[in-house]
Design an enzyme around this catalytic site. Structure first.
Site, mmCIF file in Angstrom:
data_model
loop_
_atom_site.group_PDB
_atom_site.id
_atom_site.type_symbol
_atom_site.label_atom_id
_atom_site.label_comp_id
_atom_site.label_asym_id
_atom_site.label_seq_id
_atom_site.Cartn_x
_atom_site.Cartn_y
_atom_site.Cartn_z
ATOM 1 N N ILE A 1 -0.891 7.793 -20.743
ATOM 2 C CA ILE A 1 -0.464 6.827 -21.763
ATOM 3 C C ILE A 1 -0.532 7.476 -23.138
ATOM 4 C CG2 ILE A 1 -0.947 4.551 -22.785
ATOM 5 C CD1 ILE A 1 -2.593 3.952 -20.173
ATOM 6 N N CYS A 2 0.524 7.314 -23.924
ATOM 7 C CA CYS A 2 0.524 7.812 -25.303
ATOM 8 C C CYS A 2 0.246 6.621 -26.223
ATOM 9 C CB CYS A 2 1.887 8.437 -25.623
ATOM 10 S SG CYS A 2 1.993 9.046 -27.299
ATOM 11 N N LEU A 3 -0.997 6.507 -26.681
ATOM 12 C CA LEU A 3 -1.403 5.367 -27.506
ATOM 13 C C LEU A 3 -2.507 5.814 -28.448
ATOM 14 C CD1 LEU A 3 -1.068 2.271 -27.959
ATOM 15 C CD2 LEU A 3 -2.845 1.932 -26.241
#
Length: 204
Positions: free
Chosen positions: A97-99
């Site tokens: 996840i890119c967060l």
């Protein structure tokens, strides 16, 4: 060290309002360092109706003095999707996840639940300009309708308990005399909607 007392408290808080939030966190084993988070797909998105599982690993303090890591909650939890999902900011291969709050924007004031709520919000509001999965981001930017159809199909196939439904729909349409490869691609473009797929196959 992981603050296990805090983790226990967080798990209790999550289970208290599971009815309203739909967000669940449960231990994977005896150790509270490995957890499974569950979030419902946001309403009004291609993920609606799906239930997404997220693997959570809590960082433990570094073993050496030079590893100045304090463990959870001072370090962010590591989260990745265990359920396959089609989204610009989530790897369709690994579930990474890119967060920002799972990286440099993490604060010990945040909880596992707020992190999962942020992941759920990310499903509603993709950021294709900062992608984790370039292929999905390109599709999102260039051909939004196909993106929505694919995301919905993946939700139907991987995030719904009745994912048998997809195979049943395929075999039903194949029995009507349509080739299986065509049936699968049409079902995917119709977001798993059997009637819409049938219309497309008949008009195609």
């Amino acid at each position: 060290m992981i603050d296990f007392a805090r983790v226990q408290k967080e798990l209790q808080e999550c289970s208290r309002d599971i009815e309203s939030s739909g967000i669940k966190v449960s231990p994977k084993s005896d150790s509270l360092a490995r957890l499974t988070g569950t979030i419902p797909g946001p309403i009004g998105t291609p993920y609606e109706g799906g239930t997404f599982q997220i693997d959570i690993t809590l960082p433990v303090m570094g073993k050496f003095e030079w590893e100045l890591k304090d463990g959870y909650p001072f370090e962010p939890p590591k989260m990745q999707f265990a359920t396959k999902v089609w989204h610009p900011n989530i790897s369709s291969q690994s579930g990474a996840i890119c967060l920002d709050i799972l990286k440099d924007q993490w604060s010990p004031a945040l909880t596992l639940k707020t992190a999962l709520l942020s992941v759920q919000a990310l499903l509603s509001a993709p950021e294709p300009d900062d992608p984790q999965d370039a292929v999905v981001a390109q599709q999102y930017l260039r051909d939004y309708q196909t993106f929505v159809g694919t995301a919905r199909y993946w939700t139907e196939t991987f995030a719904k308990p009745s994912s048998l439904g997809v195979e049943e729909k395929v075999s039903k349409l194949v029995e009507m005399g349509f080739p299986e490869v065509l049936v699968r691609s049409t079902l995917e473009s119709a977001g798993g909607d059997e009637n819409l797929a049938l219309e497309k196959l008949c008009s195609g």
